[in-house]
Design a protein around this motif. Structure first.
Motif, PDB file in Angstrom:
ATOM      1  N   ALA A  95       1.632  13.242  39.008  1.00  0.00           N
ATOM      2  CA  ALA A  95       0.271  13.737  39.244  1.00  0.00           C
ATOM      3  C   ALA A  95      -0.521  12.788  40.136  1.00  0.00           C
ATOM      4  CB  ALA A  95      -0.450  13.923  37.919  1.00  0.00           C
ATOM      5  N   THR A  96      -1.454  13.364  40.870  1.00  0.00           N
ATOM      6  CA  THR A  96      -2.433  12.592  41.631  1.00  0.00           C
ATOM      7  C   THR A  96      -3.737  12.529  40.844  1.00  0.00           C
ATOM      8  OG1 THR A  96      -3.262  14.547  42.782  1.00  0.00           O
ATOM      9  CG2 THR A  96      -1.392  13.396  43.770  1.00  0.00           C
ATOM     10  N   ASP A  97      -4.694  11.749  41.340  1.00  0.00           N
ATOM     11  CA  ASP A  97      -5.965  11.582  40.624  1.00  0.00           C
ATOM     12  C   ASP A  97      -6.660  12.907  40.357  1.00  0.00           C
ATOM     13  OD1 ASP A  97      -5.381   8.967  40.788  1.00  0.00           O
ATOM     14  OD2 ASP A  97      -6.921   8.442  42.245  1.00  0.00           O
ATOM     15  N   LYS A  98      -6.555  13.848  41.293  1.00  0.00           N
ATOM     16  CA  LYS A  98      -7.273  15.122  41.176  1.00  0.00           C
ATOM     17  C   LYS A  98      -6.593  16.088  40.212  1.00  0.00           C
ATOM     18  CE  LYS A  98      -9.237  14.866  45.821  1.00  0.00           C
ATOM     19  NZ  LYS A  98      -9.359  15.534  47.143  1.00  0.00           N
ATOM     20  N   GLN A  99      -5.406  15.740  39.727  1.00  0.00           N
ATOM     21  CA  GLN A  99      -4.653  16.647  38.844  1.00  0.00           C
ATOM     22  C   GLN A  99      -4.682  16.208  37.391  1.00  0.00           C
ATOM     23  OE1 GLN A  99      -0.976  16.199  41.195  1.00  0.00           O
ATOM     24  NE2 GLN A  99      -1.027  18.416  41.518  1.00  0.00           N
ATOM     25  N   TYR A 100      -5.414  15.160  37.067  1.00  0.00           N
ATOM     26  CA  TYR A 100      -5.420  14.641  35.707  1.00  0.00           C
ATOM     27  C   TYR A 100      -5.970  15.660  34.722  1.00  0.00           C
ATOM     28  CZ  TYR A 100      -4.358   9.961  37.451  1.00  0.00           C
ATOM     29  OH  TYR A 100      -3.755   8.882  38.034  1.00  0.00           O
ATOM     30  N   SER A 101      -5.358  15.673  33.524  1.00  0.00           N
ATOM     31  CA  SER A 101      -5.779  16.570  32.454  1.00  0.00           C
ATOM     32  C   SER A 101      -6.600  15.802  31.413  1.00  0.00           C
ATOM     33  CB  SER A 101      -4.545  17.185  31.788  1.00  0.00           C
ATOM     34  OG  SER A 101      -4.863  17.824  30.583  1.00  0.00           O
ATOM     35  N   SER A 102      -7.391  16.544  30.644  1.00  0.00           N
ATOM     36  CA  SER A 102      -8.215  15.942  29.579  1.00  0.00           C
ATOM     37  C   SER A 102      -7.473  15.874  28.245  1.00  0.00           C
ATOM     38  CB  SER A 102      -9.490  16.773  29.400  1.00  0.00           C
ATOM     39  OG  SER A 102      -9.167  18.119  29.073  1.00  0.00           O
ATOM     40  N   ILE A 103      -6.192  16.251  28.206  1.00  0.00           N
ATOM     41  CA  ILE A 103      -5.419  16.311  26.958  1.00  0.00           C
ATOM     42  C   ILE A 103      -5.332  14.934  26.301  1.00  0.00           C
ATOM     43  CG2 ILE A 103      -3.115  16.682  26.000  1.00  0.00           C
ATOM     44  CD1 ILE A 103      -2.740  18.912  28.012  1.00  0.00           C
ATOM     45  N   GLU A 104      -5.561  14.935  24.974  1.00  0.00           N
ATOM     46  CA  GLU A 104      -5.453  13.700  24.185  1.00  0.00           C
ATOM     47  C   GLU A 104      -4.329  13.761  23.160  1.00  0.00           C
ATOM     48  OE1 GLU A 104      -9.243  12.960  22.423  1.00  0.00           O
ATOM     49  OE2 GLU A 104     -10.266  12.684  24.349  1.00  0.00           O
ATOM     50  N   TYR A 105      -3.899  14.972  22.805  1.00  0.00           N
ATOM     51  CA  TYR A 105      -2.844  15.151  21.802  1.00  0.00           C
ATOM     52  C   TYR A 105      -1.824  16.137  22.369  1.00  0.00           C
ATOM     53  CZ  TYR A 105      -6.543  13.155  18.975  1.00  0.00           C
ATOM     54  OH  TYR A 105      -7.534  12.335  18.494  1.00  0.00           O
ATOM     55  N   LEU A 106      -0.593  15.661  22.552  1.00  0.00           N
ATOM     56  CA  LEU A 106       0.427  16.467  23.214  1.00  0.00           C
ATOM     57  C   LEU A 106       1.681  16.534  22.353  1.00  0.00           C
ATOM     58  CD1 LEU A 106       1.346  18.009  25.765  1.00  0.00           C
ATOM     59  CD2 LEU A 106       2.117  15.814  26.699  1.00  0.00           C
ATOM     60  N   ASN A 107       2.151  17.762  22.103  1.00  0.00           N
ATOM     61  CA  ASN A 107       3.373  17.993  21.342  1.00  0.00           C
ATOM     62  C   ASN A 107       4.374  18.697  22.252  1.00  0.00           C
ATOM     63  OD1 ASN A 107       5.412  18.801  19.557  1.00  0.00           O
ATOM     64  ND2 ASN A 107       3.987  19.174  17.886  1.00  0.00           N
ATOM     65  N   ILE A 108       5.394  17.955  22.681  1.00  0.00           N
ATOM     66  CA  ILE A 108       6.442  18.509  23.543  1.00  0.00           C
ATOM     67  C   ILE A 108       7.562  18.991  22.627  1.00  0.00           C
ATOM     68  CG2 ILE A 108       8.038  18.029  25.431  1.00  0.00           C
ATOM     69  CD1 ILE A 108       6.128  15.841  26.351  1.00  0.00           C
ATOM     70  N   ASP A 109       7.481  20.242  22.217  1.00  0.00           N
ATOM     71  CA  ASP A 109       8.393  20.783  21.214  1.00  0.00           C
ATOM     72  C   ASP A 109       9.591  21.464  21.886  1.00  0.00           C
ATOM     73  OD1 ASP A 109       9.256  21.331  18.627  1.00  0.00           O
ATOM     74  OD2 ASP A 109       8.242  23.274  18.575  1.00  0.00           O
ATOM     75  N   HIS A 110      10.248  20.716  22.757  1.00  0.00           N
ATOM     76  CA  HIS A 110      11.469  21.164  23.403  1.00  0.00           C
ATOM     77  C   HIS A 110      12.207  19.921  23.886  1.00  0.00           C
ATOM     78  CE1 HIS A 110       9.746  20.309  27.384  1.00  0.00           C
ATOM     79  NE2 HIS A 110       8.653  20.924  26.970  1.00  0.00           N
ATOM     80  N   SER A 111      13.484  20.073  24.237  1.00  0.00           N
ATOM     81  CA  SER A 111      14.233  18.916  24.720  1.00  0.00           C
ATOM     82  C   SER A 111      13.680  18.479  26.067  1.00  0.00           C
ATOM     83  CB  SER A 111      15.720  19.251  24.830  1.00  0.00           C
ATOM     84  OG  SER A 111      15.951  20.166  25.876  1.00  0.00           O
ATOM     85  N   CYS A 112      13.738  17.167  26.305  1.00  0.00           N
ATOM     86  CA  CYS A 112      13.103  16.621  27.501  1.00  0.00           C
ATOM     87  C   CYS A 112      13.771  15.299  27.860  1.00  0.00           C
ATOM     88  CB  CYS A 112      11.611  16.408  27.230  1.00  0.00           C
ATOM     89  SG  CYS A 112      10.668  15.849  28.648  1.00  0.00           S
ATOM     90  N   SER A 113      14.078  15.103  29.128  1.00  0.00           N
ATOM     91  CA  SER A 113      14.625  13.829  29.578  1.00  0.00           C
ATOM     92  C   SER A 113      13.483  12.846  29.804  1.00  0.00           C
ATOM     93  CB  SER A 113      15.419  14.009  30.876  1.00  0.00           C
ATOM     94  OG  SER A 113      14.541  14.308  31.953  1.00  0.00           O
ATOM     95  N   LEU A 114      13.802  11.578  29.841  1.00  0.00           N
ATOM     96  CA  LEU A 114      12.775  10.567  30.097  1.00  0.00           C
ATOM     97  C   LEU A 114      12.145  10.771  31.466  1.00  0.00           C
ATOM     98  CD1 LEU A 114      11.232   8.013  29.409  1.00  0.00           C
ATOM     99  CD2 LEU A 114      13.183   6.675  30.187  1.00  0.00           C
ATOM    100  N   LYS A 115      12.956  11.107  32.450  1.00  0.00           N
ATOM    101  CA  LYS A 115      12.435  11.336  33.797  1.00  0.00           C
ATOM    102  C   LYS A 115      11.382  12.442  33.796  1.00  0.00           C
ATOM    103  CE  LYS A 115      13.948  12.635  38.458  1.00  0.00           C
ATOM    104  NZ  LYS A 115      15.114  13.034  39.295  1.00  0.00           N
ATOM    105  N   ASP A 116      11.674  13.567  33.147  1.00  0.00           N
ATOM    106  CA  ASP A 116      10.722  14.674  33.095  1.00  0.00           C
ATOM    107  C   ASP A 116       9.514  14.332  32.239  1.00  0.00           C
ATOM    108  OD1 ASP A 116      12.192  16.322  34.772  1.00  0.00           O
ATOM    109  OD2 ASP A 116      13.332  17.211  33.123  1.00  0.00           O
TER     110      ASP A 116
END
Length: 431
Positions: A95-116
């Motif tokens: 992400a760039t500065d203009k794409q930042y999200s306000s999210i404070e609590y994130l649940n990634i409930d699927h498989s995910c690589s470190l890179k992703d």
């Protein structure tokens, strides 16, 4: 909201401002073509949305549009994306500065690589809490570098971690020095059992850590080998862990198939039945080095099938002093074989016994405390008394079919005890 109602919901969004102040939204069964063409409509029509939960259908592999939608809400604080897809494709860019999200609590409930994962986290600089369902190896031949820090991240939980320890260590030490709570369940790499590495990581990189829960799973099969990390595993019972209120224990989970697994755990201290003031006479030093072995699952195989030469060596290294068997109606010969494999036992807890067979070689143990949750025959009590000649405390759960006077009479045939009784439970210990 289920997939059959999502199109109707999107039409309502374009017709009126009824949902302008909507704070929370749950969408279930998302499929390609339903949501993504209307992404801009949704984010602009719900400017005050604070919580978004998305359940994705099994056939969706590309998660780009999902995360673009999540990151497009200006006031969003919590998001969960749930899917059973293994290693979904997420070719997003950092992400760039203009794409930042306000999210404070994130649940990634699927498989995910470190890179992703690092790409996703680049959109969330204000993140305080991160939960990952499954952390898998990246398809690269080198350790993925962490290019940023999340200075507000204080909570991290990884439910299944398949990274090599070096990669996980690098991620934790770089991503946030403010972590206060860390929960990880890891697999495969025995380097996770390196207590010194964990101690160094905590002291040097995450000094604010208050809550820690670690589990490492090892499958025991013909390829299982004792490593240097196994030989030094007692370091998890050092003063460093004890002064932080953390204890180390081990679980053997036996299933009905040809394999079983050993689970090593570091977690918050919980008082056990054998540590009650009225029966515990152990010193602080002894308490530090007490390690409990829990045996769960179906114990219908003989102990020599479970305790191979390799695992016998392992448990001599760990020095198990407590044994807790969760199976109902364990056969006495299996129990005897288990005890013979653990020569340092001091406490034994089991649910119930089935067939009772005595053994002249079985009573050479050091067990002083015994707890049986359910007794249906006086022969079970007699068997345990003979099995554990050093016993000083005996806790018995009994049914209404057994006369409590008969139990007391049987116990008093051996020694002089103090006895107290609660609802269907008899506790006996030496003066």
């Amino acid at each position: 909201m289920y997939s059959s109602n999502i199109n109707q919901f999107l039409r309502l969004l374009t017709l009126n401002s009824t949902f302008y102040n909507l704070k929370s939204l749950v969408l279930i069964g998302l499929k390609p073509g339903i949501l993504f063409p209307s992404q801009l409509i949704i984010s602009t029509s719900l400017p005050n949305l604070c919580s978004l939960i998305l359940y994705v259908s099994f056939d969706l592999e590309h998660f780009n549009d999902m995360y673009r939608l999540i990151f497009s809400f200006p006031q969003l604080k919590y998001s969960k994306l749930s899917s059973e897809t293994y290693q979904p494709i997420m070719p997003l860019s950092i992400a760039t500065d203009k794409q930042y999200s306000s999210i404070e609590y994130l649940n990634i409930d699927h498989s995910c690589s470190l890179k992703d994962l690092l790409v996703i986290l680049s959109f969330t600089p204000q993140l305080k809490s991160l939960v990952c369902k499954e952390f898998i190896q990246s398809n690269v031949n080198h350790i993925v570098e962490v290019p940023f820090q999340l200075m507000n991240l204080i909570y991290l939980r990884i439910n299944e971690c398949y990274l090599v320890f070096d990669e996980l260590e690098m991620f934790i030490t770089k991503v946030s020095s403010q972590l206060e709570a860390l929960t990880i369940t890891s697999y495969w790499d025995s380097m996770y059992l390196d207590a010194d590495r964990w101690q160094q990581m905590i002291m040097e990189h995450i000094p604010h850590l208050k809550e820690l829960s670690l589990q490492h799973h090892e499958y025991i099969d013909d390829d299982f080998q004792i490593t240097n990390y196994h030989t030094a595993i007692n370091q998890f019972t050092s003063w460093f862990w004890y002064t932080r209120g953390l204890i180390f224990d081990v679980t053997i989970d036996v299933n009905d198939w040809s394999w079983y697994e050993i689970i090593y755990s570091i977690h918050r201290f919980e008082q056990k039945w054998y540590e009650l003031p009225e029966i515990s006479r152990i010193t602080t030093t002894e308490q530090i080095h007490n390690i409990e072995l829990r045996v769960t699952g179906s114990l219908y195989r003989q102990a020599n099938e479970i305790f191979t030469d390799q695992t016998k060596t392992l448990f001599r290294l760990i020095c198990i002093t407590r044994l807790d068997i969760s199976q109902n109606e364990i056969a006495s010969d299996i129990l005897i074989n288990l005890i013979c494999c653990l020569p340092n036992l001091d406490a034994l807890r089991l649910q119930s016994l089935s067939v009772v067979k005595s053994s002249s070689e079985s009573n050479k143990n050091k067990i002083t405390k015994v707890n049986i949750q359910s007794v249906t025959e006086l022969a079970h009590i007699q068997f345990l008394i003979e099995l554990c000649p050093c016993m000083q405390y005996f806790e018995i759960g009994y049914s209404t079919d057994i006369d409590i006077k008969s139990i007391i009479k049987l116990v008093f045939m051996k020694e002089t005890y103090v006895i107290y009784s609660t609802d269907k439970k008899l506790c006996v210990y030496k003066k």
